[in-house]
Motif scaffolding. Sequence first.
Motif, PDB file in Angstrom:
ATOM      1  N   PRO A   5     -11.598   0.316  -1.435  1.00 29.89           N
ATOM      2  CA  PRO A   5     -10.699   0.165  -0.301  1.00 29.89           C
ATOM      3  C   PRO A   5      -9.239   0.327  -0.706  1.00 29.89           C
ATOM      4  O   PRO A   5      -8.831  -0.067  -1.795  1.00 29.89           O
ATOM      5  CB  PRO A   5     -10.984  -1.278   0.170  1.00 29.89           C
ATOM      6  CG  PRO A   5     -12.354  -1.597  -0.346  1.00 29.89           C
ATOM      7  CD  PRO A   5     -12.452  -0.862  -1.648  1.00 29.89           C
ATOM      8  N   GLN A   6      -8.466   0.922   0.171  1.00 26.40           N
ATOM      9  CA  GLN A   6      -7.046   1.110  -0.080  1.00 26.40           C
ATOM     10  C   GLN A   6      -6.330  -0.235  -0.049  1.00 26.40           C
ATOM     11  O   GLN A   6      -6.618  -1.096   0.776  1.00 26.40           O
ATOM     12  CB  GLN A   6      -6.465   2.035   0.992  1.00 26.40           C
ATOM     13  CG  GLN A   6      -4.978   2.324   0.825  1.00 26.40           C
ATOM     14  CD  GLN A   6      -4.455   3.196   1.944  1.00 26.40           C
ATOM     15  OE1 GLN A   6      -5.244   3.648   2.777  1.00 26.40           O
ATOM     16  NE2 GLN A   6      -3.171   3.426   1.972  1.00 26.40           N
ATOM     17  N   ALA A   7      -5.385  -0.421  -0.957  1.00 21.91           N
ATOM     18  CA  ALA A   7      -4.633  -1.676  -1.007  1.00 21.91           C
ATOM     19  C   ALA A   7      -3.727  -1.786   0.207  1.00 21.91           C
ATOM     20  O   ALA A   7      -3.206  -0.790   0.722  1.00 21.91           O
ATOM     21  CB  ALA A   7      -3.810  -1.733  -2.293  1.00 21.91           C
ATOM     22  N   HIS A   8      -3.539  -3.016   0.672  1.00 19.99           N
ATOM     23  CA  HIS A   8      -2.657  -3.274   1.800  1.00 19.99           C
ATOM     24  C   HIS A   8      -2.103  -4.686   1.658  1.00 19.99           C
ATOM     25  O   HIS A   8      -2.807  -5.585   1.187  1.00 19.99           O
ATOM     26  CB  HIS A   8      -3.407  -3.115   3.125  1.00 19.99           C
ATOM     27  CG  HIS A   8      -2.491  -3.095   4.316  1.00 19.99           C
ATOM     28  ND1 HIS A   8      -1.982  -4.245   4.864  1.00 19.99           N
ATOM     29  CD2 HIS A   8      -1.996  -2.069   5.045  1.00 19.99           C
ATOM     30  CE1 HIS A   8      -1.198  -3.933   5.890  1.00 19.99           C
ATOM     31  NE2 HIS A   8      -1.192  -2.617   6.009  1.00 19.99           N
ATOM     32  N   PRO A   9      -0.841  -4.912   2.059  1.00 20.49           N
ATOM     33  CA  PRO A   9      -0.241  -6.247   1.931  1.00 20.49           C
ATOM     34  C   PRO A   9      -1.058  -7.358   2.565  1.00 20.49           C
ATOM     35  O   PRO A   9      -1.054  -8.497   2.091  1.00 20.49           O
ATOM     36  CB  PRO A   9       1.116  -6.083   2.623  1.00 20.49           C
ATOM     37  CG  PRO A   9       1.450  -4.642   2.452  1.00 20.49           C
ATOM     38  CD  PRO A   9       0.132  -3.923   2.563  1.00 20.49           C
ATOM     39  N   GLN A  10      -1.790  -7.060   3.658  1.00 25.17           N
ATOM     40  CA  GLN A  10      -2.536  -8.105   4.342  1.00 25.17           C
ATOM     41  C   GLN A  10      -3.766  -8.566   3.566  1.00 25.17           C
ATOM     42  O   GLN A  10      -4.453  -9.503   3.985  1.00 25.17           O
ATOM     43  CB  GLN A  10      -2.925  -7.639   5.742  1.00 25.17           C
ATOM     44  CG  GLN A  10      -1.730  -7.542   6.676  1.00 25.17           C
ATOM     45  CD  GLN A  10      -2.132  -7.445   8.132  1.00 25.17           C
ATOM     46  OE1 GLN A  10      -3.174  -7.956   8.526  1.00 25.17           O
ATOM     47  NE2 GLN A  10      -1.311  -6.801   8.931  1.00 25.17           N
ATOM     48  N   GLN A 100      -4.606 -13.488 -15.707  1.00 27.53           N
ATOM     49  CA  GLN A 100      -5.897 -13.888 -16.274  1.00 27.53           C
ATOM     50  C   GLN A 100      -7.047 -13.065 -15.690  1.00 27.53           C
ATOM     51  O   GLN A 100      -8.150 -13.049 -16.240  1.00 27.53           O
ATOM     52  CB  GLN A 100      -6.149 -15.374 -16.046  1.00 27.53           C
ATOM     53  CG  GLN A 100      -6.506 -15.752 -14.612  1.00 27.53           C
ATOM     54  CD  GLN A 100      -7.037 -17.172 -14.510  1.00 27.53           C
ATOM     55  OE1 GLN A 100      -6.440 -18.095 -15.036  1.00 27.53           O
ATOM     56  NE2 GLN A 100      -8.153 -17.329 -13.829  1.00 27.53           N
ATOM     57  N   SER A 101      -6.819 -12.385 -14.574  1.00 31.42           N
ATOM     58  CA  SER A 101      -7.804 -11.469 -14.016  1.00 31.42           C
ATOM     59  C   SER A 101      -7.049 -10.270 -13.469  1.00 31.42           C
ATOM     60  O   SER A 101      -6.210 -10.409 -12.572  1.00 31.42           O
ATOM     61  CB  SER A 101      -8.622 -12.142 -12.907  1.00 31.42           C
ATOM     62  OG  SER A 101      -9.603 -11.256 -12.391  1.00 31.42           O
ATOM     63  N   ALA A 102      -7.302  -9.099 -14.025  1.00 29.51           N
ATOM     64  CA  ALA A 102      -6.532  -7.903 -13.680  1.00 29.51           C
ATOM     65  C   ALA A 102      -6.708  -7.503 -12.224  1.00 29.51           C
ATOM     66  O   ALA A 102      -7.736  -7.768 -11.599  1.00 29.51           O
ATOM     67  CB  ALA A 102      -6.934  -6.753 -14.590  1.00 29.51           C
ATOM     68  N   GLY A 103      -5.682  -6.864 -11.686  1.00 25.42           N
ATOM     69  CA  GLY A 103      -5.730  -6.398 -10.304  1.00 25.42           C
ATOM     70  C   GLY A 103      -4.378  -5.856  -9.886  1.00 25.42           C
ATOM     71  O   GLY A 103      -3.687  -5.215 -10.682  1.00 25.42           O
ATOM     72  N   HIS A 104      -3.986  -6.161  -8.656  1.00 22.52           N
ATOM     73  CA  HIS A 104      -2.726  -5.667  -8.110  1.00 22.52           C
ATOM     74  C   HIS A 104      -1.990  -6.767  -7.351  1.00 22.52           C
ATOM     75  O   HIS A 104      -2.573  -7.789  -6.995  1.00 22.52           O
ATOM     76  CB  HIS A 104      -2.968  -4.475  -7.183  1.00 22.52           C
ATOM     77  CG  HIS A 104      -3.530  -3.274  -7.861  1.00 22.52           C
ATOM     78  ND1 HIS A 104      -4.876  -3.156  -8.136  1.00 22.52           N
ATOM     79  CD2 HIS A 104      -2.929  -2.145  -8.332  1.00 22.52           C
ATOM     80  CE1 HIS A 104      -5.091  -2.007  -8.767  1.00 22.52           C
ATOM     81  NE2 HIS A 104      -3.932  -1.370  -8.887  1.00 22.52           N
ATOM     82  N   ALA A 105      -0.722  -6.506  -7.126  1.00 24.51           N
ATOM     83  CA  ALA A 105       0.100  -7.410  -6.324  1.00 24.51           C
ATOM     84  C   ALA A 105       1.199  -6.603  -5.658  1.00 24.51           C
ATOM     85  O   ALA A 105       1.561  -5.512  -6.121  1.00 24.51           O
ATOM     86  CB  ALA A 105       0.699  -8.513  -7.192  1.00 24.51           C
ATOM     87  N   ALA A 249      -8.410  -0.180   9.871  1.00 23.85           N
ATOM     88  CA  ALA A 249      -8.046  -0.758  11.152  1.00 23.85           C
ATOM     89  C   ALA A 249      -6.670  -1.394  11.118  1.00 23.85           C
ATOM     90  O   ALA A 249      -6.139  -1.800  12.144  1.00 23.85           O
ATOM     91  CB  ALA A 249      -9.081  -1.813  11.559  1.00 23.85           C
ATOM     92  N   ILE A 250      -6.073  -1.490   9.920  1.00 22.43           N
ATOM     93  CA  ILE A 250      -4.762  -2.104   9.763  1.00 22.43           C
ATOM     94  C   ILE A 250      -3.697  -1.029   9.892  1.00 22.43           C
ATOM     95  O   ILE A 250      -3.832   0.059   9.335  1.00 22.43           O
ATOM     96  CB  ILE A 250      -4.638  -2.770   8.375  1.00 22.43           C
ATOM     97  CG1 ILE A 250      -5.762  -3.795   8.197  1.00 22.43           C
ATOM     98  CG2 ILE A 250      -3.285  -3.419   8.190  1.00 22.43           C
ATOM     99  CD1 ILE A 250      -5.833  -4.350   6.802  1.00 22.43           C
ATOM    100  N   PRO A 251      -2.603  -1.299  10.624  1.00 20.95           N
ATOM    101  CA  PRO A 251      -1.536  -0.307  10.742  1.00 20.95           C
ATOM    102  C   PRO A 251      -1.059   0.141   9.377  1.00 20.95           C
ATOM    103  O   PRO A 251      -0.819  -0.671   8.481  1.00 20.95           O
ATOM    104  CB  PRO A 251      -0.437  -1.073  11.497  1.00 20.95           C
ATOM    105  CG  PRO A 251      -1.179  -2.139  12.248  1.00 20.95           C
ATOM    106  CD  PRO A 251      -2.319  -2.529  11.370  1.00 20.95           C
TER     107      PRO A 251
END
Length: 266
Positions: A5-10, A100-105, A249-251
């Motif tokens: 899934p594409q990253a999104h702030p929400q 401690q767990s890789a990802g995004h922000a 579904a998110i703008p």
Amino acid sequence: MSVKPQAHPQQNHLLAALSPEVQARLFPHLELVALPLRALMYEAGRPMEHVYFPTDAIVSLQYLMENGESTAILVVGNEGLLGISLFMGGESSPNRSVVQSAGHAYRLPRPKVKEEFNRHGQLLMLMLRYTQSLITQVAQTAVCNRHHSIDQQLCRWLLLSMDRLSHNHLTMTQEFIGTMLGVRREGVNVAASKLQQLGAISYSRGLIKVLDRPKLERLSCECYDVVKKETDILLPYLRQRQVITNVAAIPKVTLPTEAGREESDN
């Protein structure tokens, strides 16, 4: 082949809880960054230039002793933000923050954080309530480290981590877990082996999978439940929030991206 899934702030629950009006002011200034495992986000005493809103990463705040040893005092994930010192009157953190767990922000520049905070509106109230939940977590961690076994501490830490992830596994060495809990690697090995024998987790080559969460909750001490209940009261948006499974579904919001880097480099 599944598509990620594409990253999104929400995907960050605190950002999702903001009104459309506040989101419209903040979202154009958010920047997506990668947070690799063990990346140093903040160093104690260094200037802080951004606030981070994790989406699928977990960051632990650690207190570093003079002898070089450290202990995690709290964990931050998609329920909130990293960098509360910026809106509590400080320009630097008294602790260091390590992934401690890789990802995004998504990160927001300091001026924009203060500008919105000084409106004394919704972001202010959410951040203050979130800060209170962190205080509860820190206090209960101190109690747990003093009065409960390594097995129970490991259960609490795993449950807190799972609450901040959308999956049931962590990539973590025994040495790094020991650093998080402030105990020796041998103690972590014994505790993890017990949990594995009881069927609560599987642990192999640094990969921890939670197999039976109810059992893990039963094996944990009361400290996890105390933190969970207080967090649910202070942050009702976590209970109301449904996991976003269809970001289409998110703008759509156009955001710049950049590889994560240590905050002190700015």
